[in-house]
Design a protein around this motif. Sequence first.
Motif, PDB file in Angstrom:
ATOM      1  N   ASN A 840       0.901  -1.198  -0.006  1.00 21.99           N
ATOM      2  CA  ASN A 840      -0.051  -0.002   0.072  1.00 21.99           C
ATOM      3  C   ASN A 840       0.959   1.287  -0.053  1.00 21.99           C
ATOM      4  N   PRO A 841       0.391   2.214  -0.542  1.00 24.65           N
ATOM      5  CA  PRO A 841       1.183   3.607  -0.632  1.00 24.65           C
ATOM      6  C   PRO A 841       1.386   4.140   0.659  1.00 24.65           C
ATOM      7  N   PHE A 864       1.739  12.662  -6.751  1.00 26.74           N
ATOM      8  CA  PHE A 864       2.717  11.911  -5.996  1.00 26.74           C
ATOM      9  C   PHE A 864       2.139  10.570  -5.273  1.00 26.74           C
ATOM     10  N   VAL A 865       2.645   9.471  -5.531  1.00 27.61           N
ATOM     11  CA  VAL A 865       2.249   8.569  -4.717  1.00 27.61           C
ATOM     12  C   VAL A 865       3.497   8.034  -4.123  1.00 27.61           C
ATOM     13  N   ALA A 866       3.549   8.216  -2.749  1.00 27.97           N
ATOM     14  CA  ALA A 866       4.924   7.826  -2.217  1.00 27.97           C
ATOM     15  C   ALA A 866       4.811   6.511  -1.570  1.00 27.97           C
ATOM     16  N   GLY A 867       6.043   5.859  -1.447  1.00 29.95           N
ATOM     17  CA  GLY A 867       6.597   4.759  -0.984  1.00 29.95           C
ATOM     18  C   GLY A 867       7.618   4.834   0.153  1.00 29.95           C
ATOM     19  N   GLY A 868       8.184   4.041   0.565  1.00 34.16           N
ATOM     20  CA  GLY A 868       9.136   4.153   1.629  1.00 34.16           C
ATOM     21  C   GLY A 868       8.506   4.339   2.898  1.00 34.16           C
ATOM     22  N   HIS A 926       7.440   0.960  -6.420  1.00 35.57           N
ATOM     23  CA  HIS A 926       6.975   1.846  -7.689  1.00 35.57           C
ATOM     24  C   HIS A 926       6.558   3.160  -7.322  1.00 35.57           C
ATOM     25  N   GLU A 927       7.022   3.573  -6.310  1.00 40.27           N
ATOM     26  CA  GLU A 927       6.726   5.451  -5.971  1.00 40.27           C
ATOM     27  C   GLU A 927       7.035   6.115  -7.313  1.00 40.27           C
ATOM     28  N   PHE A 928       6.002   7.013  -7.432  1.00 44.45           N
ATOM     29  CA  PHE A 928       6.102   7.817  -8.806  1.00 44.45           C
ATOM     30  C   PHE A 928       5.735   9.048  -8.499  1.00 44.45           C
ATOM     31  N   ASN A 961      -1.075  12.378 -18.363  1.00 42.68           N
ATOM     32  CA  ASN A 961       0.134  11.540 -17.909  1.00 42.68           C
ATOM     33  C   ASN A 961       1.259  11.849 -18.819  1.00 42.68           C
ATOM     34  N   LEU A 962       1.489  12.957 -19.206  1.00 44.55           N
ATOM     35  CA  LEU A 962       2.644  13.217 -19.942  1.00 44.55           C
ATOM     36  C   LEU A 962       3.860  13.129 -19.359  1.00 44.55           C
ATOM     37  N   ILE A 963       4.302  13.252 -18.231  1.00 42.15           N
ATOM     38  CA  ILE A 963       5.579  13.091 -17.900  1.00 42.15           C
ATOM     39  C   ILE A 963       5.557  12.083 -16.554  1.00 42.15           C
ATOM     40  N   THR A 964       6.338  11.164 -16.231  1.00 45.14           N
ATOM     41  CA  THR A 964       6.303  10.128 -15.330  1.00 45.14           C
ATOM     42  C   THR A 964       7.702   9.834 -14.964  1.00 45.14           C
ATOM     43  N   SER A 965       7.840  10.206 -13.409  1.00 47.92           N
ATOM     44  CA  SER A 965       9.316   9.800 -13.103  1.00 47.92           C
ATOM     45  C   SER A 965       9.447   8.749 -12.040  1.00 47.92           C
ATOM     46  N   SER A 966      10.143   7.789 -11.943  1.00 46.53           N
ATOM     47  CA  SER A 966      10.049   6.556 -11.068  1.00 46.53           C
ATOM     48  C   SER A 966      11.475   5.995 -11.368  1.00 46.53           C
ATOM     49  N   ASP A 967      11.853   5.162 -10.378  1.00 48.06           N
ATOM     50  CA  ASP A 967      12.844   4.061 -10.469  1.00 48.06           C
ATOM     51  C   ASP A 967      12.240   2.921 -10.784  1.00 48.06           C
ATOM     52  N   TRP A 968      11.043   2.428 -10.879  1.00 51.55           N
ATOM     53  CA  TRP A 968      10.377   1.247 -11.232  1.00 51.55           C
ATOM     54  C   TRP A 968      10.901   0.904 -12.565  1.00 51.55           C
ATOM     55  N   ILE A 969      11.425  -0.440 -12.624  1.00 50.15           N
ATOM     56  CA  ILE A 969      11.981  -1.001 -13.942  1.00 50.15           C
ATOM     57  C   ILE A 969      10.839  -1.829 -14.389  1.00 50.15           C
ATOM     58  N   GLY A 970      10.211  -1.167 -15.312  1.00 46.03           N
ATOM     59  CA  GLY A 970       9.067  -1.912 -16.247  1.00 46.03           C
ATOM     60  C   GLY A 970       8.125  -0.984 -16.797  1.00 46.03           C
ATOM     61  N   LEU A 971       6.911  -1.411 -16.824  1.00 41.38           N
ATOM     62  CA  LEU A 971       6.031  -0.564 -17.404  1.00 41.38           C
ATOM     63  C   LEU A 971       5.424   0.583 -16.534  1.00 41.38           C
TER      64      LEU A 971
END
Length: 997
Positions: A840-841, A864-868, A926-928, A961-971
């Motif tokens: 969960n976020p 912004f959907v935060a993880g951590g 998958h925080e973004f 959904n023009l610009i997305t920044s995330s360290d998630w490796i995938g789609l």
Amino acid sequence: MVFSLSFSFGQSDPLTVTGKVVEKSGQPLPGVNILEKGTTKGALTDFDGNYTIRLNRGATLVFSYLGFKTVEIQVQDQNIINVTLEEDTAKLDEVVVIGYGTSTKKDLTGAVSRVDMESSPIANVPNVNLVESLRGSTSGVNIGAVTSAGGEPSILIRGQNTITAGNAPLIVLDGLIFSGSLNEINTNDVASFDILKDASSAAIYGSRAANGVIVITTKKGKSGKPVIGVNITSGIQSWTRRPNMRKGEDFIRWRRDNAAIRGKEDLTLESILFPLELKAYNEGKTIDWYDEVTQFAPIVNSQLSVSGKTDKTNYYVSANILDQKGVLVNDNYKQFSLTSKLDFTVTDWLEAGLNGYYSYSDYSGIAPGLYETTYMSPYGYKYVEGYENQLHRFPSTTSTLENPFWDTMPDDLDKRYSIRGIAYLQAKLMEGLTYRIEGTANRGVKNLGTFIHEESYINTLDPNQIEDATPFLNSANGFKRDEFNTGYVLNNLLTYKRSFGNHRVDALAGYTRDFTRLEYTETGATDFSEAGTSVLGWYGFHLADSGKKTSETGKTEYSNVAYLGRLNYVYDNKYHLTFNYRRDGYSGFSKGRKFGDFPGVAVAWTISEENFAKNIGYIKLRGSYGKNGNQAVDPYETFASIETGQTVFGNTTFNFSIPSSLANKELTWETTTALNLGVNFSFFNERISGDVNVYKSKTEDQLLIRNIPIMTGYQSVLTNIGRVDNKGIEVQLKSINIKSDSGFQWQTGLAFWMNRNKLVSLYGVDADADGVEDDDFGNGWFIGESLGAVYDFTPDGIVQADDVDDISTYGYSPGDLRFKDLNNDGVINADDRSIIGNTNPNYNLNVSNTISYKNFQLFFDVNFVAGGGTDNRYIAENSFGLNPARLVPEVANWLNKDYWMPDYPSTTAVRPNYGNPFNYGFWQSHEFVRLQNVSLSYNFDEKFLEAMGMQALKIYLSGKNLITSSDWIGLDPENAGHIAGSNPGIKTVSLGLNLKF
């Protein structure tokens, strides 16, 4: 408004003006904003309402204060101007739709959020599904990602209350419960959303409201004469994120490394490449399979509407055509919808209305498989050479991976029709007392079908099979299914509204019932050898082998009945009390368990109406407590169930039936009780406003399928057991940062929310007698932890060749993933697992800005959907993106990223032949952060409109959904999209036009 003037005949320039500002009762108003119009010169009244300002003769003073009407006074030779401001309750009197009625903002006692689509720039964004407009704009509401044409997002309000039953909110359309697909409702027809989030507000809907309620109100006529509206949006869609796969020499190196690490000595191209791969390599032919499966993806949405009103009637009619091509080939969606609304006054005591809604949707078509797209070699052939348009089933020779287009060959049918009507009569029985009877009836039809022809079974490596596929007619098969959904809802409502001096009463009593019937017919057939062809598809089922035809029919019926009541009481616009009650009955439960009671109570105190607080702006404190239910039990589930199958004795096949699920006549609703505390506020002449809510809930009698000992003769039973608690905070803020007479305005909105849930109890079993209730490891449910808890090993880096101690102690090989030995016993096993994170976020944050200048308006919001956090939140399994050995790497392609090899060891990635012996999930955040919506619009001025004979004209450019920044490796990170396992997120840029004449 009353003001007094005192004249001074001095001719000094500029002029000093003093005065006092009070309200109607004579009470001074401190903090009143006083501005010389057209300038930045201003002053504020002091605690006693006094002010002083210096300005030029002939200037205009503007007096503005929260909750009061703005006053403008032109200054000539006056040097004393006293002003009495009148209350302006227009904004507080804004109507909000609640259950079976309406209220005003100032009288609300619950946590209700409103989104006005008709005045919001978010209406310019090309959202196919209407609830996408709520993403990020409303605290506490989570809207899932859409990854296909015509896709429907998930909706979650205030977290996950239930373990396995449904978490979707109740939808109410134009006052009546709605049970269809949200895609049936045209986004352009929506006037507003009202979201009932707390238990008291939603209690009026009882057994269906545990997950919140979304009330959708469609548009009505506004102008006294007919208005023709044209709304056209055309855009282009693309991937939000696309994997970067290996090509050319990077792929050759990958294939060689895979062979070398497995001990293969011959690393020549002839040895490491399959025949068709080698042929394509030598010819210099490569295929970017992601390019192949991606299509040009336009989206066009066109609406024509006619609306208006007279003294006796109000009408709104619209027709909408949507044509959307998804980003994947063959992923297409077409929709046509009609909406018709008519309200009319029959007499001075009788009103009536009739609404009609029709929707047709076509989802037919099968998109290419992204699993095969991802792993397919870049060397190969999409089509068989020498055969026109004949797909190659195995483009690189090996049969391990099929052509991603192979599964698009079958015929596919998915068409849906829906028609719905709403009618009401409302009679005024006496002053303040009205009776309303309203009902809705609906009919939905789905035509579904798939037919796999003999060509889908050939091996294209054999030319004989390409030439003649008839030997595979015995495998050709298909099905055709028609589903029918029929239902109605009928409400009888008695409402009493009266004011007595400082007292206001709004009472509701009602009776409601609904009925639903679900029916289907399905036919199927296999083996068309005798017919010699399957060209007719499902229309040729009569030609199939008579022993291999199937048919099936089914019918399900269920109904609900409810008695409901609500009392709203307000004293002196300060003290508010609301009481809700609903008694629900559901046919799906057994006799004696069919009914449940769902009460709710709420109180509010408008502090700013007190004499001691009249000068501080607007503040209202709220508190509510209520009980709601979740009836996510299918009809007949209280009965025992059986499973059927087939078995073979000798040469004979026999059908059999065995008991499966035990009957439970005690089954009843999940119940959620919740406490909500909140505050609504507005300060500095409405420059800052918002609301804050905190809540805590507990959901008991969870609907769970529980495994039981097989010696009972059954495998499982559906039962009420277990408890889940939720708590959270929601903040919604709005600020007007700049507002000038030149026409420039800058407004900011902020939505923040955080939710935490906890599994308090489950089965009540303590098998190991340690005094603590046992967890359910199989389902990943842990007492005292969140439902999103992740139980796995703790990674500790990549084993290197010089890590001799770890290699010796734990049997690692270089390039393996190292895990922490939590109990320090020198062995890595199941005992070293622990809770390592949460799916969960951590929290959600959305910041929006609306900047207006004259006829231009720019809107954009960042989500912004935060993880951590301490719980390592918002992680998802990602073995496809982080483990290069996830799927037959000797054959498959992989991401163009590092992996471990003896010659170039990696500290972040494992070796390409890593066996993952502990089945670790390769969890990743998958925080973004995303630029979610952008809209730039221009409204043409009145002079131009008059010359063109128009009432309004707006053009706009928008993006989603023009610009997305995330360290998630995938789609796309929003849905933790895996390579090879998820559909793409969709980015859209569109141009639109709104015209009224």
